[in-house]
Structure formats: structure tokens, C-alpha cells
Write a protein that holds these residues in place. Structure first.
Motif, PDB file in Angstrom:
ATOM      1  N   VAL A 191       0.826  -1.209   0.000  1.00 44.61           N
ATOM      2  CA  VAL A 191       0.000   0.000   0.000  1.00 44.61           C
ATOM      3  C   VAL A 191       0.864   1.264   0.000  1.00 44.61           C
ATOM      4  O   VAL A 191       0.523   2.259  -0.634  1.00 44.61           O
ATOM      5  CB  VAL A 191      -0.982  -0.024   1.199  1.00 44.61           C
ATOM      6  CG1 VAL A 191      -1.863   1.212   1.215  1.00 44.61           C
ATOM      7  CG2 VAL A 191      -1.860  -1.273   1.140  1.00 44.61           C
ATOM      8  N   TRP A 192       2.031   1.180   0.654  1.00 50.24           N
ATOM      9  CA  TRP A 192       2.931   2.327   0.726  1.00 50.24           C
ATOM     10  C   TRP A 192       3.558   2.675  -0.634  1.00 50.24           C
ATOM     11  O   TRP A 192       4.169   3.730  -0.789  1.00 50.24           O
ATOM     12  CB  TRP A 192       4.038   2.095   1.758  1.00 50.24           C
ATOM     13  CG  TRP A 192       4.677   0.734   1.665  1.00 50.24           C
ATOM     14  CD1 TRP A 192       4.263  -0.398   2.296  1.00 50.24           C
ATOM     15  CD2 TRP A 192       5.819   0.356   0.889  1.00 50.24           C
ATOM     16  NE1 TRP A 192       5.075  -1.456   1.973  1.00 50.24           N
ATOM     17  CE2 TRP A 192       6.040  -1.022   1.116  1.00 50.24           C
ATOM     18  CE3 TRP A 192       6.685   1.046   0.033  1.00 50.24           C
ATOM     19  CZ2 TRP A 192       7.074  -1.727   0.514  1.00 50.24           C
ATOM     20  CZ3 TRP A 192       7.716   0.342  -0.572  1.00 50.24           C
ATOM     21  CH2 TRP A 192       7.906  -1.029  -0.336  1.00 50.24           C
ATOM     22  N   ALA A 193       3.375   1.802  -1.603  1.00 52.39           N
ATOM     23  CA  ALA A 193       3.951   2.067  -2.928  1.00 52.39           C
ATOM     24  C   ALA A 193       2.905   2.539  -3.937  1.00 52.39           C
ATOM     25  O   ALA A 193       3.251   2.965  -5.037  1.00 52.39           O
ATOM     26  CB  ALA A 193       4.630   0.802  -3.452  1.00 52.39           C
ATOM     27  N   ILE A 194       1.626   2.485  -3.551  1.00 50.69           N
ATOM     28  CA  ILE A 194       0.573   2.811  -4.512  1.00 50.69           C
ATOM     29  C   ILE A 194       0.411   4.319  -4.650  1.00 50.69           C
ATOM     30  O   ILE A 194       0.103   5.004  -3.681  1.00 50.69           O
ATOM     31  CB  ILE A 194      -0.773   2.169  -4.111  1.00 50.69           C
ATOM     32  CG1 ILE A 194      -0.657   0.646  -4.132  1.00 50.69           C
ATOM     33  CG2 ILE A 194      -1.888   2.625  -5.037  1.00 50.69           C
ATOM     34  CD1 ILE A 194      -1.907  -0.089  -3.677  1.00 50.69           C
ATOM     35  N   GLY A 195       0.652   4.805  -5.861  1.00 55.11           N
ATOM     36  CA  GLY A 195       0.446   6.221  -6.154  1.00 55.11           C
ATOM     37  C   GLY A 195       1.404   7.153  -5.433  1.00 55.11           C
ATOM     38  O   GLY A 195       1.218   8.363  -5.414  1.00 55.11           O
ATOM     39  N   THR A 196       2.447   6.592  -4.829  1.00 56.92           N
ATOM     40  CA  THR A 196       3.356   7.409  -4.019  1.00 56.92           C
ATOM     41  C   THR A 196       4.669   7.712  -4.732  1.00 56.92           C
ATOM     42  O   THR A 196       5.443   8.543  -4.273  1.00 56.92           O
ATOM     43  CB  THR A 196       3.716   6.662  -2.717  1.00 56.92           C
ATOM     44  OG1 THR A 196       4.291   5.395  -3.075  1.00 56.92           O
ATOM     45  CG2 THR A 196       2.495   6.437  -1.851  1.00 56.92           C
ATOM     46  N   GLY A 197       4.912   7.027  -5.826  1.00 54.58           N
ATOM     47  CA  GLY A 197       6.192   7.182  -6.513  1.00 54.58           C
ATOM     48  C   GLY A 197       7.287   6.365  -5.827  1.00 54.58           C
ATOM     49  O   GLY A 197       8.424   6.326  -6.275  1.00 54.58           O
TER      50      GLY A 197
END
Ligand code: PGA
Length: 272
Positions: A191-197
Motif C-alpha cells: 500500500v505504501w507504494a501505490i500512487g506514491t512514486g
């Protein structure tokens, strides 16, 4: 797509009963709540054109919003691009205002449905129990679920990521028969990688994908686990796709932001 009929499949030979195992490489675009109908049709047809007469080494899937599905299916060559919904209801039919059933999705000609995306779990409070129902309804209506799992940052930092992902799989999928489970696609999306770059490193992705394959092996056997496509999702783009997809247990990607233009999506498809 042309070329070798097995071009889309990884050939993995292992000794178990001397079977030859093939699993598909897949690049899937999750459009989320983006694009009007007209914009969506333009994107789908542009992608269709770009893929025409090209040899590609993966299956390509796009997941537009519900209201685009029927039009997109009619506008493209669905033997080149598979069409997926982003969700479906946890009830078969009836008085559930605003919901869209798996049967309705299938009636548009879509063949896949994303289930359990972290945005659905977080913003719409979809529990493992609800997701279990959705998977059963998707399968009963002939759809291939693309089932998403992944930990949040605090869980990774606490070293609980394996345990969290294992429990997500157990709670929503381990009720399935071997035959049913064999129809799934999984997508590991931290989740920490989704849409965060912020992408998982190739090592982090491989480590989790291998772990997922191991627990599937324990439950359903090597045959099922080795044939299962496990996609990575979370800020996957043209510059990191090659490195991620090069891992033995990473069979493709579920792409959000970078699936919204052909310029950004094509190089990810071509990373295979
Ligand atoms: P992202 O989204 O590529 O924009 O990070 C991936 C997803 O949520 O499926």
C-alpha cells in the motif's frame, strides 16, 4: 500478437511429476476513477492501435470504470486486450442501489475483475469476508478475479508484511477448491507504494512473490502455485518495470497512474 503461440508464457520446468508449467506474463492497467467515457474510449482505441501487428510477450488487460466496459469491449480487439472491471458487488442481484454485479460485468464482455484493491479495503471498508463473497461470485460468472493483497507501511516497518499478506490470502481465498484457485490472478501491491512514486525494490517484490508462491504451494500444491501469475503493483512505470519483471516470481504488473496514457503504458508492456 502473432509469433510463437507460447510467447506470452514463461516456461518453467520442474521435476514434480515431470510437468511442464506455464504461467502468463500480464500487464494490467487499473484506470481507477479516471477518464470520461469519451476519454476512456479514446485511450482504449489508441492502445489497441499501438498493439496492432506488434509482437508482445505478455497479456495486456485494461480496467476502465464500470460505465465504460461495454463500449470499450466493442471498440477494441479483445483477443489483444482483455477488459476488466475494477470491482463487483458481494451480492448476486437485487435491491442494492448503486452496486454492479459480477453477472452484469460478465454481460458486457469483460473477462476479469479486480477484487480487494487496497483503495476498496480502506475507503469502502471491504472486509476479507466481503471479498470472499466477491471472488465466489466472480468465479461463478466466469470472470477471472485479479485479487489484490499488500501491507501498509506501518506493517512493513513492524516486520509484519509476510504475516499480513498471508492472512489476506487465507481469509478470502483459502475456502476455494483447487480448481477454483487455479483460475485466479494475484497482485501484490504494497500500500505504501501505490500512487506514491515509492516502488518496492526488485528484491522486496521478489521476496514477497516467492513467499506467496510458497504458501500457495503448501495449500494447493506445486502445480497450482507454479501456474499462478502474481503481478506487482505500486508506482510501477517505464523506468522500473524491466527490473521488477526480471524476477523469477514477478509475472507482470498492475499499473495505476502509468496506465492512463499509451506513452507511459506501452513501455511497461514492452518491458517483457
Ligand atoms: P499506481 O497504482 O501504479 O498508481 O501506484 C497501482 C494500483 O493501485 O493498482
Amino acid at each position: 500478437m502473432g509469433g510463437c503461440p507460447y510467447a506470452n508464457e514463461k516456461l518453467i520446468i520442474y521435476s514434480y511429476k515431470n510437468h511442464i508449467v506455464m504461467r502468463k506474463n500480464i500487464v494490467a492497467g487499473n484506470w481507477k476513477m479516471n477518464k470520461t467515457l469519451q476519454e476512456g474510449l479514446a485511450l482504449a482505441t489508441e492502445l489497441n492501435e499501438a498493439l496492432k501487428n506488434k509482437t508482445i510477450n505478455c497479456d495486456v488487460i485494461i480496467a476502465p470504470p464500470f460505465i465504460h466496459l461495454a463500449s470499450v469491449v466493442n471498440a477494441i480487439d479483445t483477443t489483444t486486450i482483455g477488459v476488466s472491471a475494477q470491482n463487483c458487488a458481494d451480492k448476486p442481484e437485487g435491491a442494492y442501489t448503486g452496486e454492479v454485479s459480477a453477472k452484469m460485468v460478465a454481460s458486457t464482455g469483460a473477462k476479469y475483475v479486480i477484487i480487494g484493491h487496497s483503495e476498496r479495503r480502506t475507503y469502502y471498508h471491504e472486509t476479507p469476508e466481503i471479498l470472499k463473497e466477491k471472488v465466489l461470485l466472480a468465479l461463478a460468472n466466469g470472470l477471472t478475479p485479479i485479487f489484490c493483497i499488500g501491507e501498509v507501511l506501518a506493517e512493513r516497518e513492524a516486520g509484519r508484511h509476510f504475516e499480513v499478506v498471508k492472512s489476506q490470502i487465507e481469509q478470502s481465498l483459502f475456502n476455494l477448491s483447487k480448481e477454483e484457485f487455479g483460475k485466479l490472478i494475484l497482485a501484490y501491491e504494497p500500500v505504501w507504494a501505490i500512487g506514491t512514486g515509492k516502488t518496492a525494490t526488485a528484491e522486496q517484490a521478489q521476496e514477497m512473490h516467492a513467499f506467496i508462491r510458497k504458501i500457495i504451494t503448501e495449500k494447493y500444491g506445486k502445480d497450482i502455485a507454479e501456474n499462478l501469475s502474481i503481478l506487482y503493483g505500486g508506482s510501477c512505470n517505464a523506468s522500473n518495470a524491466k527490473e521488477l519483471f526480471a524476477n523469477p516470481d514477478v509475472d507482470g504488473g498492475l499499473i495505476g497512474g502509468a496506465s492512463l496514457s499509451v506513452d507511459k503504458f506501452m513501455p511497461i508492456i514492452e518491458a517483457f
